[in-house]
Design a protein around this motif. Structure first.
Motif, PDB file in Angstrom:
ATOM      1  N   LYS A 132      30.201  44.630  54.890  1.00  0.00           N
ATOM      2  CA  LYS A 132      28.875  44.847  54.328  1.00  0.00           C
ATOM      3  C   LYS A 132      28.639  43.982  53.094  1.00  0.00           C
ATOM      4  N   ASN A 133      29.715  43.630  52.400  1.00  0.00           N
ATOM      5  CA  ASN A 133      29.575  42.874  51.160  1.00  0.00           C
ATOM      6  C   ASN A 133      29.533  41.362  51.354  1.00  0.00           C
ATOM      7  N   SER A 136      24.355  37.988  52.737  1.00  0.00           N
ATOM      8  CA  SER A 136      23.537  38.404  53.878  1.00  0.00           C
ATOM      9  C   SER A 136      23.373  37.306  54.929  1.00  0.00           C
ATOM     10  N   ARG A 139      26.556  37.180  56.835  1.00  0.00           N
ATOM     11  CA  ARG A 139      26.703  38.392  57.640  1.00  0.00           C
ATOM     12  C   ARG A 139      25.816  38.322  58.889  1.00  0.00           C
TER      13      ARG A 139
END
Length: 253
Positions: A132-133, A136, A139
């Motif tokens: 999640k970290n 973005s 990801r």
């Protein structure tokens, strides 16, 4: 020889935890930010093809692996041997085409098998395991990549490009609705679609944006230096003057 050097380094880390007040005060949480920083410094060295710096940054990252392992050993959670055993077993388990009898036909099949093995290990979703970290953009790329491995993907890049244009039009239309939350979602959709298109072109968007950031810095620094040569500060210059040097920088940088 390698084993001896590794053990010597590990013992140095254990000694630091006992004899250095600063090292002794640290926790997993207190150094996790530095662990991330060291990772980015390694990436920077890789981008610059600076192998001396890469060697040093790999050492810094290894230090953090040992640091976390020593702290975990002190709390009786695990030790460095457990870390090594865990990754060794994972590599063997996830490469049955190397260490077992499984036959594969190319990389695509290897990647699909990899995801199937992960599910057999207890994961609930193909998308599990993407931190999640992560930034973005990175990801989004990894989520799309993982879904693609099991066939959830577009059939051709032209359809992906149409999706990019569709999302841009939706974003532009949403701008007129005076709905900030919805506009934020639509802008996110644009980035996600463009990330997907980059993936189809074989481009990692995180790397591409990092290159563009550095290019912007170099060109803006050029503008600053030219304005400084004229005897003014950047805050005293006009937009027209800055634009002139910006265009000039494009032919030089």
């Amino acid at each position: 020889m390698t084993g001896e050097k590794f053990e010597e380094l590990y013992n140095i880390m254990k000694r630091l935890r006992k004899e250095c007040p600063w090292d002794r005060e640290q926790t997993h949480d207190s150094i996790k930010g530095a662990t991330i920083e060291e990772t980015y410094e390694l990436i920077e060295a890789i981008d610059e093809k600076n192998y001396d710096e890469m060697k040093a940054e790999l050492g810094d990252l290894l230090l953090h692996i040992l640091f976390h392992s020593v702290m975990a050993e002190e709390d009786k959670h695990f030790n460095i041997n457990d870390v090594i055993d865990t990754i060794k077993e994972k590599l063997i388990r996830r490469h049955p085409h190397v260490f077992g009898e499984v036959k594969v036909n190319g990389t695509d099949e290897i990647l699909k098998n990899w995801e199937e093995i992960k599910l057999s290990e207890g994961r609930e979703s193909i998308l599990e395991g993407v931190p999640k970290n992560l930034p973005s953009l990175a990801r989004a790329y990894r989520l799309q990549e993982k879904a693609s491995k099991i066939g959830f993907d577009w059939s051709n890049k032209e359809d992906v490009w149409k999706k990019v244009l569709e999302e841009i039009n939706e974003m532009h239309a949403c701008e007129k609705l005076n709905n900030h939350k919805k506009l934020e979602e639509e802008i996110g959709d644009v980035f996600f679609a463009l990330t997907n298109y980059a993936r189809f072109l074989g481009i990692n968007p995180e790397n591409a944006l990092r290159i563009t950031n550095e290019k912007f810095i170099a060109r803006f620094n050029y503008v600053e230096s030219k304005i400084k040569e004229s005897g003014k500060s950047i805050t005293q210059s006009s937009l027209e003057e800055m634009d002139k040097y910006w265009e000039e920088s494009k032919s030089k940088l």
